[in-house]
Design a protein around this motif. Structure first.
Motif, PDB file in Angstrom:
ATOM      1  N   GLY A  98     -15.308  17.260  -3.343  1.00 30.56           N
ATOM      2  CA  GLY A  98     -15.881  18.226  -2.397  1.00 30.56           C
ATOM      3  C   GLY A  98     -15.379  17.946  -0.993  1.00 30.56           C
ATOM      4  O   GLY A  98     -14.238  17.503  -0.811  1.00 30.56           O
ATOM      5  N   ASP A  99     -16.242  18.164  -0.021  1.00 30.57           N
ATOM      6  CA  ASP A  99     -15.839  17.959   1.371  1.00 30.57           C
ATOM      7  C   ASP A  99     -15.541  16.499   1.681  1.00 30.57           C
ATOM      8  O   ASP A  99     -14.831  16.207   2.641  1.00 30.57           O
ATOM      9  CB  ASP A  99     -16.927  18.482   2.316  1.00 30.57           C
ATOM     10  CG  ASP A  99     -16.925  19.994   2.352  1.00 30.57           C
ATOM     11  OD1 ASP A  99     -15.912  20.589   1.926  1.00 30.57           O
ATOM     12  OD2 ASP A  99     -17.936  20.580   2.791  1.00 30.57           O
ATOM     13  N   SER A 100     -16.099  15.573   0.870  1.00 33.37           N
ATOM     14  CA  SER A 100     -15.871  14.142   1.120  1.00 33.37           C
ATOM     15  C   SER A 100     -14.394  13.777   1.099  1.00 33.37           C
ATOM     16  O   SER A 100     -13.994  12.775   1.686  1.00 33.37           O
ATOM     17  CB  SER A 100     -16.602  13.303   0.063  1.00 33.37           C
ATOM     18  OG  SER A 100     -17.982  13.342   0.295  1.00 33.37           O
ATOM     19  N   GLY A 101     -13.575  14.566   0.377  1.00 29.17           N
ATOM     20  CA  GLY A 101     -12.163  14.222   0.243  1.00 29.17           C
ATOM     21  C   GLY A 101     -11.220  15.078   1.072  1.00 29.17           C
ATOM     22  O   GLY A 101      -9.999  14.972   0.941  1.00 29.17           O
ATOM     23  N   ARG A 102     -11.768  15.937   1.936  1.00 31.53           N
ATOM     24  CA  ARG A 102     -10.884  16.795   2.764  1.00 31.53           C
ATOM     25  C   ARG A 102     -10.129  15.936   3.775  1.00 31.53           C
ATOM     26  O   ARG A 102      -9.059  16.289   4.242  1.00 31.53           O
ATOM     27  CB  ARG A 102     -11.678  17.871   3.495  1.00 31.53           C
ATOM     28  CG  ARG A 102     -12.406  18.824   2.576  1.00 31.53           C
ATOM     29  CD  ARG A 102     -11.449  19.733   1.804  1.00 31.53           C
ATOM     30  NE  ARG A 102     -12.204  20.493   0.808  1.00 31.53           N
ATOM     31  CZ  ARG A 102     -11.690  21.052  -0.261  1.00 31.53           C
ATOM     32  NH1 ARG A 102     -10.383  20.970  -0.507  1.00 31.53           N
ATOM     33  NH2 ARG A 102     -12.442  21.703  -1.108  1.00 31.53           N
ATOM     34  N   LYS A 103     -10.753  14.810   4.113  1.00 30.16           N
ATOM     35  CA  LYS A 103     -10.086  13.843   4.979  1.00 30.16           C
ATOM     36  C   LYS A 103      -9.924  12.592   4.114  1.00 30.16           C
ATOM     37  O   LYS A 103     -10.816  12.276   3.319  1.00 30.16           O
ATOM     38  CB  LYS A 103     -11.000  13.568   6.170  1.00 30.16           C
ATOM     39  CG  LYS A 103     -10.415  12.703   7.238  1.00 30.16           C
ATOM     40  CD  LYS A 103     -11.314  12.753   8.463  1.00 30.16           C
ATOM     41  CE  LYS A 103     -10.838  11.776   9.514  1.00 30.16           C
ATOM     42  NZ  LYS A 103     -11.771  11.744  10.645  1.00 30.16           N
ATOM     43  N   ILE A 104      -8.809  11.895   4.244  1.00 28.02           N
ATOM     44  CA  ILE A 104      -8.617  10.687   3.433  1.00 28.02           C
ATOM     45  C   ILE A 104      -8.062   9.558   4.296  1.00 28.02           C
ATOM     46  O   ILE A 104      -7.575   9.803   5.403  1.00 28.02           O
ATOM     47  CB  ILE A 104      -7.620  10.912   2.258  1.00 28.02           C
ATOM     48  CG1 ILE A 104      -6.235  11.301   2.792  1.00 28.02           C
ATOM     49  CG2 ILE A 104      -8.138  11.963   1.286  1.00 28.02           C
ATOM     50  CD1 ILE A 104      -5.117  11.120   1.772  1.00 28.02           C
ATOM     51  N   ILE A 105      -8.144   8.349   3.758  1.00 30.50           N
ATOM     52  CA  ILE A 105      -7.360   7.298   4.384  1.00 30.50           C
ATOM     53  C   ILE A 105      -6.451   6.678   3.325  1.00 30.50           C
ATOM     54  O   ILE A 105      -6.775   6.681   2.125  1.00 30.50           O
ATOM     55  CB  ILE A 105      -8.222   6.228   5.101  1.00 30.50           C
ATOM     56  CG1 ILE A 105      -9.058   5.451   4.117  1.00 30.50           C
ATOM     57  CG2 ILE A 105      -9.111   6.825   6.155  1.00 30.50           C
ATOM     58  CD1 ILE A 105      -9.774   4.317   4.813  1.00 30.50           C
ATOM     59  N   ILE A 106      -5.314   6.220   3.774  1.00 27.16           N
ATOM     60  CA  ILE A 106      -4.374   5.542   2.874  1.00 27.16           C
ATOM     61  C   ILE A 106      -4.210   4.132   3.424  1.00 27.16           C
ATOM     62  O   ILE A 106      -3.897   3.961   4.608  1.00 27.16           O
ATOM     63  CB  ILE A 106      -3.009   6.258   2.837  1.00 27.16           C
ATOM     64  CG1 ILE A 106      -3.194   7.734   2.450  1.00 27.16           C
ATOM     65  CG2 ILE A 106      -2.056   5.565   1.862  1.00 27.16           C
ATOM     66  CD1 ILE A 106      -1.903   8.536   2.312  1.00 27.16           C
ATOM     67  N   GLU A 107      -4.469   3.148   2.568  1.00 29.44           N
ATOM     68  CA  GLU A 107      -4.358   1.787   3.093  1.00 29.44           C
ATOM     69  C   GLU A 107      -3.599   0.856   2.169  1.00 29.44           C
ATOM     70  O   GLU A 107      -3.362   1.152   0.998  1.00 29.44           O
ATOM     71  CB  GLU A 107      -5.736   1.232   3.464  1.00 29.44           C
ATOM     72  CG  GLU A 107      -6.647   0.917   2.315  1.00 29.44           C
ATOM     73  CD  GLU A 107      -7.977   0.293   2.782  1.00 29.44           C
ATOM     74  OE1 GLU A 107      -8.505   0.677   3.840  1.00 29.44           O
ATOM     75  OE2 GLU A 107      -8.479  -0.576   2.066  1.00 29.44           O
ATOM     76  N   LYS A 108      -3.222  -0.269   2.734  1.00 28.17           N
ATOM     77  CA  LYS A 108      -2.462  -1.285   2.032  1.00 28.17           C
ATOM     78  C   LYS A 108      -3.352  -1.945   0.985  1.00 28.17           C
ATOM     79  O   LYS A 108      -4.540  -2.157   1.235  1.00 28.17           O
ATOM     80  CB  LYS A 108      -2.026  -2.325   3.069  1.00 28.17           C
ATOM     81  CG  LYS A 108      -1.076  -3.361   2.585  1.00 28.17           C
ATOM     82  CD  LYS A 108      -0.557  -4.138   3.800  1.00 28.17           C
ATOM     83  CE  LYS A 108       0.308  -5.262   3.348  1.00 28.17           C
ATOM     84  NZ  LYS A 108      -0.225  -6.498   3.075  1.00 28.17           N
ATOM     85  N   MET A 109      -2.777  -2.268  -0.164  1.00 25.95           N
ATOM     86  CA  MET A 109      -3.583  -2.943  -1.171  1.00 25.95           C
ATOM     87  C   MET A 109      -3.663  -4.436  -0.869  1.00 25.95           C
ATOM     88  O   MET A 109      -2.666  -5.062  -0.539  1.00 25.95           O
ATOM     89  CB  MET A 109      -3.005  -2.736  -2.562  1.00 25.95           C
ATOM     90  CG  MET A 109      -3.998  -3.181  -3.602  1.00 25.95           C
ATOM     91  SD  MET A 109      -3.443  -2.936  -5.262  1.00 25.95           S
ATOM     92  CE  MET A 109      -2.886  -4.574  -5.624  1.00 25.95           C
ATOM     93  N   LEU A 110      -4.864  -4.975  -0.976  1.00 25.80           N
ATOM     94  CA  LEU A 110      -5.084  -6.402  -0.724  1.00 25.80           C
ATOM     95  C   LEU A 110      -5.310  -7.116  -2.046  1.00 25.80           C
ATOM     96  O   LEU A 110      -5.822  -6.526  -2.994  1.00 25.80           O
ATOM     97  CB  LEU A 110      -6.324  -6.600   0.152  1.00 25.80           C
ATOM     98  CG  LEU A 110      -6.297  -5.967   1.533  1.00 25.80           C
ATOM     99  CD1 LEU A 110      -7.667  -6.097   2.189  1.00 25.80           C
ATOM    100  CD2 LEU A 110      -5.236  -6.640   2.405  1.00 25.80           C
ATOM    101  N   GLU A 111      -4.965  -8.397  -2.078  1.00 26.61           N
ATOM    102  CA  GLU A 111      -5.201  -9.165  -3.297  1.00 26.61           C
ATOM    103  C   GLU A 111      -6.126 -10.328  -3.041  1.00 26.61           C
ATOM    104  O   GLU A 111      -6.066 -10.949  -1.989  1.00 26.61           O
ATOM    105  CB  GLU A 111      -3.873  -9.647  -3.858  1.00 26.61           C
ATOM    106  CG  GLU A 111      -3.195  -8.539  -4.633  1.00 26.61           C
ATOM    107  CD  GLU A 111      -1.812  -8.927  -5.090  1.00 26.61           C
ATOM    108  OE1 GLU A 111      -1.733  -9.686  -6.063  1.00 26.61           O
ATOM    109  OE2 GLU A 111      -0.860  -8.470  -4.446  1.00 26.61           O
ATOM    110  N   GLY A 112      -6.956 -10.619  -4.008  1.00 24.96           N
ATOM    111  CA  GLY A 112      -7.876 -11.744  -3.886  1.00 24.96           C
ATOM    112  C   GLY A 112      -9.122 -11.496  -4.703  1.00 24.96           C
ATOM    113  O   GLY A 112      -9.170 -10.566  -5.496  1.00 24.96           O
ATOM    114  N   GLU A 113     -10.123 -12.337  -4.487  1.00 25.37           N
ATOM    115  CA  GLU A 113     -11.416 -12.193  -5.162  1.00 25.37           C
ATOM    116  C   GLU A 113     -12.306 -11.332  -4.284  1.00 25.37           C
ATOM    117  O   GLU A 113     -12.351 -11.517  -3.067  1.00 25.37           O
ATOM    118  CB  GLU A 113     -12.084 -13.564  -5.284  1.00 25.37           C
ATOM    119  CG  GLU A 113     -11.580 -14.401  -6.409  1.00 25.37           C
ATOM    120  CD  GLU A 113     -12.305 -14.111  -7.719  1.00 25.37           C
ATOM    121  OE1 GLU A 113     -13.464 -13.672  -7.699  1.00 25.37           O
ATOM    122  OE2 GLU A 113     -11.678 -14.326  -8.760  1.00 25.37           O
TER     123      GLU A 113
END
Ligand code: AMP
Ligand code: GLY
Length: 426
Positions: free
Chosen positions: A176-191
């Motif tokens: 719905g409207d929650s996804g009209r704006k998005i962010i794209i970010e770097k994947m992090l690794e760890g626990e």
């Protein structure tokens, strides 16, 4: 004190259970509650999102303190409404709850106040988002900006997958409207671990650490869920390091928001990735975790209601929280098909037997009673069964020894809650 708990999940059952033990309590109410909460509180059938109705109810019943479980009424401004009416309520205002309500806002605050978090860009234009994804180094993590019940995050291994995800979120509107704006970010690794802290916007009282298990199947396979089990404390972060993690990931935000006139009061949940470079914030939530709370609160010795009342009054006086040194592990029992489609109304057997065991807890989530008064399933996550033990291994063994005594048609649970911690941190 007359107290109202808003919500109907396992988190709200454990909150009600803890509050019911407070000497300050005179009467407990819940809205809408579930079949477990009903045993502790007088339940009223208001939806957690009916903030106007809840406000009227609190006024009429002269409720002294309202405690909000889920995020959506907070993001919708329930705290502002109650405060305007002169009612005491535990939770952040709408402006402060944007830390959970908008991932772009949360990231922006993190960068401004110097909290470690993955590098990111935010997008409202679909073509710009696709262009960025085509050029970005994979994998990337794509997140819907608004609330999506924990489902709005997709890890993409290829640019093809990233473009598809962007199309689904931004053009097809799967969230719905929650996804009209998005962010794209770097994947992090760890626990991954969860650190939660109670705050009045100035003083900060961290809770014990916990870890959730978000994937539906053993060994972290399958789609994400609301959470299939949790334990506390986490060997991944020794207790003496929690204050340091709070100073890095929670204190700067609380301080920064207060300075800018949006004081954060309530509980702030930081989802952390413990990377080689230290803790990074994956997300903030403006409420208690579910099922983390079912593993954390059985260990809390202090009077939670007293602390919540101080926070609602804007003056947190309690200096420290007292904890049981034992570990707690909680396993969620879910309806067959969850997190996808599932049937409801199956009779649940065995709850009464387990509830009687000492330091053993059956917290209800999606439960109701049928016409004969029997417990039946009424949601995806049905119950969380938790036990205290001298250490994580003991708590684990206690829960799993008896868990299968609770039965309902199609019911399932993960068999590996806490297992990785037990293997790695022996
Ligand atoms: P969130 O709702 O932002 O916590 O994301 C849901 C889940 O996606 C998290 O619990 C992580 O398992 C995963 N996730 C989110 N952001 C990242 C990231 N930057 N790197 C790796 N995993 C992530
Ligand atoms: N257990 C994850 C959450 O409450 O968001």
């Amino acid at each position: 004190m007359k107290v109202l708990v808003i919500g109907s999940g396992g988190r709200e059952h454990v909150l009600a259970w803890k509050i019911a033990q407070s000497p300050l309590l005179t009467k407990l109410y819940a809205a809408p509650g579930n079949a477990g909460i009903e045993q502790l509180a007088e339940c009223h059938p208001y939806s957690a999102d009916d903030i106007q109705g809840l406000c009227e109810f609190a006024k009429n019943e002269k409720i002294d303190l309202t405690i909000v479980g889920p995020e959506s009424p907070l993001v919708a401004g329930i705290v502002d409404l109650f405060q305007k009416e002169g009612l005491k309520i535990f939770g952040p205002t709408q402006a402060a709850a944007r830390l959970e309500g908008s991932k772009a806002f949360a990231k922006d605050q993190m960068v401004r106040f110097g909290v470690p978090t993955a590098h990111y860009e935010s997008f409202s234009n679909v073509n710009e988002a696709k262009q960025y994804a085509i050029e970005a180094e994979m994998p990337v993590v794509i997140k819907a900006d608004g609330l999506a019940s924990g489902k709005g995050v997709v890890i993409c291994e290829s640019s093809h997958e990233a473009v598809k995800t962007i199309t689904q979120m931004m053009s097809e509107g799967v969230f719905g409207d929650s996804g009209r704006k998005i962010i794209i970010e770097k994947m992090l690794e760890g626990e991954e671990i969860s650190i939660l802290a109670l705050t009045d916007g100035e003083k900060i009282l961290p809770l014990a650490s916990s870890q959730d298990h978000k994937r539906v199947y053993d060994y972290d396979r399958g789609p994400n869920t609301g959470g299939m089990g949790a334990y506390s404390p986490c060997p991944q972060i020794p207790d003496e390091k929690i204050a340091e993690a709070v100073d890095l990931t929670i204190r700067p935000i609380v301080k920064g928001m207060a300075k800018e006139g949006s004081r954060y009061r309530g509980i702030l949940y930081a989802g952390l990735m413990m990377t080689k470079e230290g803790p990074f914030v994956l997300e903030y939530n403006c409420r208690f975790g579910d099922p983390e709370t079912q593993a954390v609160l059985p260990r809390l010795k202090s009077d939670l209601l007293a602390v919540m009342a101080e926070i609602a009054n804007g003056n947190l006086k309690t200096e420290r929280l007292e904890w049981d040194d034992r570990a707690c592990l909680a396993v969620v029992m879910a309806s067959g098909g969850y997190p996808g489609f599932y049937h409801k109304g199956f009779v649940i057997d065995g709850i009464e037997v387990l509830e009687k065991k000492s330091d053993f807890f059956v917290f209800h989530a999606g439960t109701a009673r049928n016409a004969e008064g029997k417990f039946v399933t009424a949601g995806g996550r049905v119950l969380a069964v938790a036990a205290l033990g001298d250490n994580l291994r003991a708590a684990h063994d206690r829960v799993y020894r008896d868990l299968s005594r609770i039965r309902f048609e199609g019911g399932f649970f993960r068999r590996d809650i806490g297992r990785r911690a037990l293997e790695v941190y022996r």
